[in-house]
Design a protein around this motif. Structure first.
Motif, PDB file in Angstrom:
ATOM      1  N   PRO A 139       0.804  -1.228   0.000  1.00  0.00           N
ATOM      2  CA  PRO A 139       0.000   0.000   0.000  1.00  0.00           C
ATOM      3  C   PRO A 139       0.837   1.278   0.000  1.00  0.00           C
ATOM      4  CG  PRO A 139      -0.798  -1.524   1.663  1.00  0.00           C
ATOM      5  CD  PRO A 139       0.481  -2.092   1.129  1.00  0.00           C
ATOM      6  N   THR A 140       1.938   1.282   0.727  1.00  0.00           N
ATOM      7  CA  THR A 140       2.765   2.486   0.810  1.00  0.00           C
ATOM      8  C   THR A 140       3.374   2.830  -0.540  1.00  0.00           C
ATOM      9  OG1 THR A 140       3.253   1.955   3.111  1.00  0.00           O
ATOM     10  CG2 THR A 140       4.703   3.545   2.051  1.00  0.00           C
ATOM     11  N   ALA A 141       3.825   1.829  -1.282  1.00  0.00           N
ATOM     12  CA  ALA A 141       4.399   2.072  -2.609  1.00  0.00           C
ATOM     13  C   ALA A 141       3.338   2.627  -3.561  1.00  0.00           C
ATOM     14  CB  ALA A 141       5.006   0.793  -3.177  1.00  0.00           C
ATOM     15  N   HIS A 142       2.133   2.093  -3.490  1.00  0.00           N
ATOM     16  CA  HIS A 142       1.059   2.594  -4.349  1.00  0.00           C
ATOM     17  C   HIS A 142       0.697   4.030  -3.980  1.00  0.00           C
ATOM     18  CE1 HIS A 142       0.434  -1.142  -6.457  1.00  0.00           C
ATOM     19  NE2 HIS A 142       0.342  -1.793  -5.307  1.00  0.00           N
ATOM     20  N   ALA A 143       0.647   4.327  -2.696  1.00  0.00           N
ATOM     21  CA  ALA A 143       0.350   5.687  -2.248  1.00  0.00           C
ATOM     22  C   ALA A 143       1.450   6.649  -2.716  1.00  0.00           C
ATOM     23  CB  ALA A 143       0.213   5.728  -0.728  1.00  0.00           C
ATOM     24  N   TRP A 144       2.699   6.211  -2.668  1.00  0.00           N
ATOM     25  CA  TRP A 144       3.810   7.057  -3.124  1.00  0.00           C
ATOM     26  C   TRP A 144       3.661   7.369  -4.612  1.00  0.00           C
ATOM     27  CZ3 TRP A 144       7.219  10.398  -1.743  1.00  0.00           C
ATOM     28  CH2 TRP A 144       8.281  10.721  -2.595  1.00  0.00           C
ATOM     29  N   GLN A 145       3.246   6.389  -5.401  1.00  0.00           N
ATOM     30  CA  GLN A 145       3.058   6.621  -6.835  1.00  0.00           C
ATOM     31  C   GLN A 145       1.936   7.632  -7.072  1.00  0.00           C
ATOM     32  OE1 GLN A 145       5.204   5.741  -9.144  1.00  0.00           O
ATOM     33  NE2 GLN A 145       6.345   4.838  -7.452  1.00  0.00           N
ATOM     34  N   ILE A 146       0.906   7.590  -6.254  1.00  0.00           N
ATOM     35  CA  ILE A 146      -0.173   8.573  -6.376  1.00  0.00           C
ATOM     36  C   ILE A 146       0.367   9.967  -6.063  1.00  0.00           C
ATOM     37  CG2 ILE A 146      -2.331   9.383  -5.310  1.00  0.00           C
ATOM     38  CD1 ILE A 146      -3.099   6.358  -5.051  1.00  0.00           C
ATOM     39  N   LEU A 147       1.158  10.093  -4.997  1.00  0.00           N
ATOM     40  CA  LEU A 147       1.743  11.395  -4.669  1.00  0.00           C
ATOM     41  C   LEU A 147       2.631  11.890  -5.800  1.00  0.00           C
ATOM     42  CD1 LEU A 147       2.373  13.728  -2.605  1.00  0.00           C
ATOM     43  CD2 LEU A 147       4.447  12.421  -2.163  1.00  0.00           C
ATOM     44  N   ARG A 148       3.530  11.027  -6.300  1.00  0.00           N
ATOM     45  CA  ARG A 148       4.435  11.422  -7.388  1.00  0.00           C
ATOM     46  C   ARG A 148       3.652  11.916  -8.600  1.00  0.00           C
ATOM     47  NH1 ARG A 148       7.466   7.989 -10.078  1.00  0.00           N
ATOM     48  NH2 ARG A 148       9.079   9.498 -10.478  1.00  0.00           N
TER      49      ARG A 148
ATOM     50  N   ASP B  69      10.585   3.704   4.254  1.00  0.00           N
ATOM     51  CA  ASP B  69       9.244   3.828   4.847  1.00  0.00           C
ATOM     52  C   ASP B  69       8.313   4.665   3.981  1.00  0.00           C
ATOM     53  OD1 ASP B  69       9.922   2.326   7.065  1.00  0.00           O
ATOM     54  OD2 ASP B  69      10.223   4.053   8.378  1.00  0.00           O
ATOM     55  N   VAL B  70       8.840   5.732   3.406  1.00  0.00           N
ATOM     56  CA  VAL B  70       8.021   6.655   2.616  1.00  0.00           C
ATOM     57  C   VAL B  70       7.603   6.041   1.278  1.00  0.00           C
ATOM     58  CG1 VAL B  70       8.038   8.857   1.366  1.00  0.00           C
ATOM     59  CG2 VAL B  70       8.951   8.734   3.679  1.00  0.00           C
ATOM     60  N   ILE B  71       8.538   5.380   0.597  1.00  0.00           N
ATOM     61  CA  ILE B  71       8.222   4.893  -0.752  1.00  0.00           C
ATOM     62  C   ILE B  71       7.780   3.438  -0.775  1.00  0.00           C
ATOM     63  CG2 ILE B  71       9.779   6.570  -1.794  1.00  0.00           C
ATOM     64  CD1 ILE B  71      11.668   4.232  -2.455  1.00  0.00           C
ATOM     65  N   GLY B  72       7.848   2.756   0.362  1.00  0.00           N
ATOM     66  CA  GLY B  72       7.344   1.396   0.445  1.00  0.00           C
ATOM     67  C   GLY B  72       8.276   0.345  -0.113  1.00  0.00           C
ATOM     68  N   THR B  73       9.539   0.425   0.271  1.00  0.00           N
ATOM     69  CA  THR B  73      10.507  -0.584  -0.156  1.00  0.00           C
ATOM     70  C   THR B  73      11.419  -0.905   1.018  1.00  0.00           C
ATOM     71  OG1 THR B  73      12.012  -1.210  -1.952  1.00  0.00           O
ATOM     72  CG2 THR B  73      12.239   1.025  -1.081  1.00  0.00           C
ATOM     73  N   ASP B  74      12.432  -1.724   0.763  1.00  0.00           N
ATOM     74  CA  ASP B  74      13.336  -2.091   1.855  1.00  0.00           C
ATOM     75  C   ASP B  74      14.559  -1.171   1.887  1.00  0.00           C
ATOM     76  OD1 ASP B  74      15.756  -3.891   0.512  1.00  0.00           O
ATOM     77  OD2 ASP B  74      13.870  -3.931  -0.603  1.00  0.00           O
ATOM     78  N   THR B  75      15.142  -1.060   3.059  1.00  0.00           N
ATOM     79  CA  THR B  75      16.280  -0.168   3.278  1.00  0.00           C
ATOM     80  C   THR B  75      17.480  -0.540   2.419  1.00  0.00           C
ATOM     81  OG1 THR B  75      15.537   0.215   5.544  1.00  0.00           O
ATOM     82  CG2 THR B  75      17.821   0.768   5.055  1.00  0.00           C
ATOM     83  N   ALA B  76      17.747  -1.830   2.277  1.00  0.00           N
ATOM     84  CA  ALA B  76      18.908  -2.258   1.484  1.00  0.00           C
ATOM     85  C   ALA B  76      18.777  -1.804   0.032  1.00  0.00           C
ATOM     86  CB  ALA B  76      19.068  -3.776   1.555  1.00  0.00           C
ATOM     87  N   SER B  77      17.579  -1.896  -0.515  1.00  0.00           N
ATOM     88  CA  SER B  77      17.355  -1.450  -1.891  1.00  0.00           C
ATOM     89  C   SER B  77      17.600   0.050  -2.022  1.00  0.00           C
ATOM     90  CB  SER B  77      15.920  -1.789  -2.311  1.00  0.00           C
ATOM     91  OG  SER B  77      15.633  -1.229  -3.563  1.00  0.00           O
ATOM     92  N   VAL B  78      17.101   0.822  -1.082  1.00  0.00           N
ATOM     93  CA  VAL B  78      17.304   2.273  -1.109  1.00  0.00           C
ATOM     94  C   VAL B  78      18.786   2.597  -1.001  1.00  0.00           C
ATOM     95  CG1 VAL B  78      16.930   4.429   0.164  1.00  0.00           C
ATOM     96  CG2 VAL B  78      15.023   2.844  -0.214  1.00  0.00           C
ATOM     97  N   ALA B  79      19.479   1.972  -0.057  1.00  0.00           N
ATOM     98  CA  ALA B  79      20.909   2.252   0.137  1.00  0.00           C
ATOM     99  C   ALA B  79      21.697   1.908  -1.124  1.00  0.00           C
ATOM    100  CB  ALA B  79      21.438   1.475   1.337  1.00  0.00           C
ATOM    101  N   GLY B  80      21.394   0.775  -1.735  1.00  0.00           N
ATOM    102  CA  GLY B  80      22.097   0.378  -2.953  1.00  0.00           C
ATOM    103  C   GLY B  80      21.848   1.330  -4.109  1.00  0.00           C
TER     104      GLY B  80
END
Length: 151
Positions: free
Chosen positions: A78-87, A127-138
Motif C-alpha cells: 500500500p505504501t508504494a502505491h500511495a507514493w506513486q499517487i503522490l508522485r 518507509d516513505v516509498i514502500g521498499t526495503d532499506t537495502a534497496s534504497v541504500a544500494g
C-alpha cells in the motif's frame, strides 16, 4: 525516525488547514496521513516551491489515496502505491518537469531528492516509498557513483 535536515520538515498542519481530515475517516488512514504528510510535503516543496501549492498537491494525493484506500490495503504494498499517487499528483502540477538523464531512472532521482534535499536517511526513505532499506541504500550508492563518474 528523525530527519537529518530539520529545516526541510514541514510544521504540523494548523487546525482549519486543508490537511484536517473529516472525523469519519478510518483510523488507519488518519494514521497513514499523519505519518507521511510531513515527508510528502517536503518532497512536494522541492518541485512546487509555493507552500500553498505543495500543500494542495499533497491534499489532492491524500484525497485520491482515500478513494482507493480499501483497494490499497488489499495490495501487496500500500505504501508504494500511495507514493506513486503522490508522485503523479506532484508531476501533474509541475510546470517545468526536469527530465532524468538518459541513463537514470526517475525513481532514483526521487531517492536522491529525499536523501540529499529533504534529508531523509535510507530507512526513512524506505518507509516513505514502500521498499526495503537495502534497496534504497544500494540505489543511492549507484546514483552517487554515476554522478561522481560524470565529474
Amino acid at each position: 525516525m528523525t530527519d537529518r535536515n530539520p529545516r526541510s520538515a514541514e510544521p504540523p498542519p494548523r487546525p482549519g488547514e486543508p490537511a484536517d481530515l473529516p472525523p469519519d475517516v478510518p483510523v488507519e488512514f488518519a494514521a497513514f496521513c499523519e505519518l507521511h504528510r510531513p515527508r510528502y510535503l517536503s518532497y512536494a516543496r522541492v518541485w512546487l516551491p509555493e507552500r500553498a501549492e505543495a500543500a494542495a498537491a499533497v491534499q489532492q494525493a491524500f484525497a485520491e489515496i482515500a478513494v482507493h484506500w480499501r483497494e490499497l490495503l488489499g495490495s501487496s504494498n500500500p505504501t508504494a502505491h500511495a507514493w506513486q499517487i503522490l508522485r503523479g499528483t506532484v508531476a501533474e502540477r509541475t510546470r517545468h518537469p526536469v527530465p532524468a538523464a538518459p541513463d537514470r531512472h526517475p525513481a532514483d532521482d526521487d531517492l536522491a531528492i529525499l536523501h540529499y534535499v529533504v534529508g531523509l536517511a535510507a530507512p526513512e526513505i524506505a518507509d516513505v516509498i514502500g521498499t526495503d532499506t537495502a534497496s534504497v541504500a544500494g540505489r543511492l550508492r549507484r546514483t552517487m557513483l554515476r554522478e561522481a563518474s560524470g565529474w
